[in-house]
Each structure stands twice: as C-alpha cells, then as structure tokens.
Design a protein around this motif. Sequence first.
Motif, short mmCIF file in Angstrom:
data_model
loop_
_atom_site.label_atom_id
_atom_site.label_comp_id
_atom_site.label_asym_id
_atom_site.label_seq_id
_atom_site.Cartn_x
_atom_site.Cartn_y
_atom_site.Cartn_z
N VAL A 115 -18.44 60.28 -6.47
CA VAL A 115 -18.63 60.41 -5.01
C VAL A 115 -20.12 59.91 -4.76
CG1 VAL A 115 -18.99 62.29 -3.30
CG2 VAL A 115 -17.12 62.33 -4.67
N ALA A 116 -21.18 60.11 -5.66
CA ALA A 116 -22.56 59.90 -5.37
C ALA A 116 -22.51 58.42 -5.27
CB ALA A 116 -23.25 60.31 -6.34
N ILE A 117 -21.72 57.93 -6.31
CA ILE A 117 -21.93 56.13 -6.49
C ILE A 117 -21.33 55.71 -4.98
CG2 ILE A 117 -20.71 53.99 -7.58
CD1 ILE A 117 -21.10 55.71 -10.02
N PHE A 118 -20.16 56.34 -4.67
CA PHE A 118 -19.64 55.90 -3.59
C PHE A 118 -20.39 55.89 -2.15
CE2 PHE A 118 -17.30 56.72 0.56
CZ PHE A 118 -16.46 55.76 0.71
N ILE A 119 -21.32 56.85 -2.14
CA ILE A 119 -22.39 57.27 -1.17
C ILE A 119 -23.46 56.21 -1.01
CG2 ILE A 119 -24.12 58.90 -0.30
CD1 ILE A 119 -22.27 61.22 -1.09
N LEU A 120 -23.85 55.87 -2.53
CA LEU A 120 -24.88 54.80 -2.71
C LEU A 120 -24.24 53.59 -2.19
CD1 LEU A 120 -26.43 55.93 -5.91
CD2 LEU A 120 -27.54 55.93 -3.70
N MET A 121 -23.05 53.23 -2.59
CA MET A 121 -22.47 51.84 -1.96
C MET A 121 -22.28 51.88 -0.51
SD MET A 121 -22.27 50.27 -4.91
CE MET A 121 -21.66 48.84 -4.08
N VAL A 122 -21.88 52.97 0.13
CA VAL A 122 -22.04 52.88 1.65
C VAL A 122 -23.38 52.67 2.06
CG1 VAL A 122 -21.84 54.42 3.64
CG2 VAL A 122 -20.00 54.27 1.76
N ALA A 123 -24.38 53.23 1.37
CA ALA A 123 -25.70 53.10 1.74
C ALA A 123 -26.42 51.56 1.68
CB ALA A 123 -26.85 54.15 0.82
N ILE A 124 -25.85 51.04 0.63
CA ILE A 124 -26.19 49.49 0.27
C ILE A 124 -25.56 48.78 1.35
CG2 ILE A 124 -25.80 47.56 -1.11
CD1 ILE A 124 -26.21 49.65 -3.52
N ILE A 125 -24.51 49.05 1.87
CA ILE A 125 -23.77 48.28 2.76
C ILE A 125 -24.51 48.57 4.16
CG2 ILE A 125 -21.41 48.13 4.27
CD1 ILE A 125 -19.97 48.71 1.51
N LEU A 126 -24.61 49.68 4.62
CA LEU A 126 -25.36 49.81 5.77
C LEU A 126 -26.90 49.40 5.70
CD1 LEU A 126 -24.31 53.67 6.41
CD2 LEU A 126 -23.58 51.75 7.64
N TYR A 127 -27.53 49.43 4.49
CA TYR A 127 -28.82 48.79 4.62
C TYR A 127 -28.59 47.40 4.88
CZ TYR A 127 -33.37 47.59 2.63
OH TYR A 127 -34.52 47.05 2.57
N ARG A 128 -27.87 46.57 4.30
CA ARG A 128 -27.65 45.06 4.40
C ARG A 128 -27.20 44.82 5.78
NH1 ARG A 128 -24.41 42.94 -0.81
NH2 ARG A 128 -25.91 43.03 -2.18
#
Length: 134
Positions: A115-128
Amino acid sequence: MMKERIYTIFAKFYEYTIMAFMMVFGLIILGYLGLSIYDLGMALFEFKGDIEITDITKTVLSAFLCFEFAVIIKEYFENKAAINFENYLYVAVTAMIRSILVYHDNAAKTISLCVAIFILMVAIILYRKFYKQH
C-alpha cells in the motif's frame, strides 16, 4: 550592515560544511556500492551450493540503493545544491521493494508495504504531472 555580513559569513560556512559532508557521504556510498558489487562477483564466481536467493536479492537491492544515493549526490553537485524530490520517492520505493523481497514472512507487513509503494507511485505520478508543468 554588520548583521547582514555576519549572516552571510554563517550562510557560507554552513554551505561549505554541507558540501563537505555530502562529499564524504558520497565517498562512503561509493565504497558500499563497490562492496556490494564485489560481493555479487564473489557469489557468481565462487558458486557454492549453500547460497540462498534472498542473500543475492539483498545484495542486488543494496547495490541499487547505493547507486540511487550516488546519483542523488551527483545531482546535488550538478544542480548547485538542489536535489529533485522525485529521487527521494524512488529511493523510498526501492527500499520498500527490498524489504518486501527480503522479509516477506509477515503478511500484514507485506500488505502495508505494498500500500505504501502504491501511495508513493501515485505521488510520483502527481509530482510529474503537476510539478513538471510549472
């Protein structure tokens, strides 16, 4: 006027101190990267039947973490003491993946790391998406 000069002197001293620590930290990280690569080479060329895949996985992922930190430190000096936030997210994802692959005996911990990895991946997408536009 005198206060501003003192503040400038402190700021320069602080900047040089951080640069020195980043250089030392970079050398330490490169040393660990070298040790990880050496361990992988020794495991490859001195194959013994008792080598566990988790040991190889730990070493490979440790090498990736060291490599990512080395890249962050290189970018620190290239970008005049600025580090891209996206790199920190990549390091966090790599560290969590390492934890899942090496220590997967607890299902609740594994699910929470996923779940934490999923949240971080969403953060990366939003950041980009939002930061790169500005």
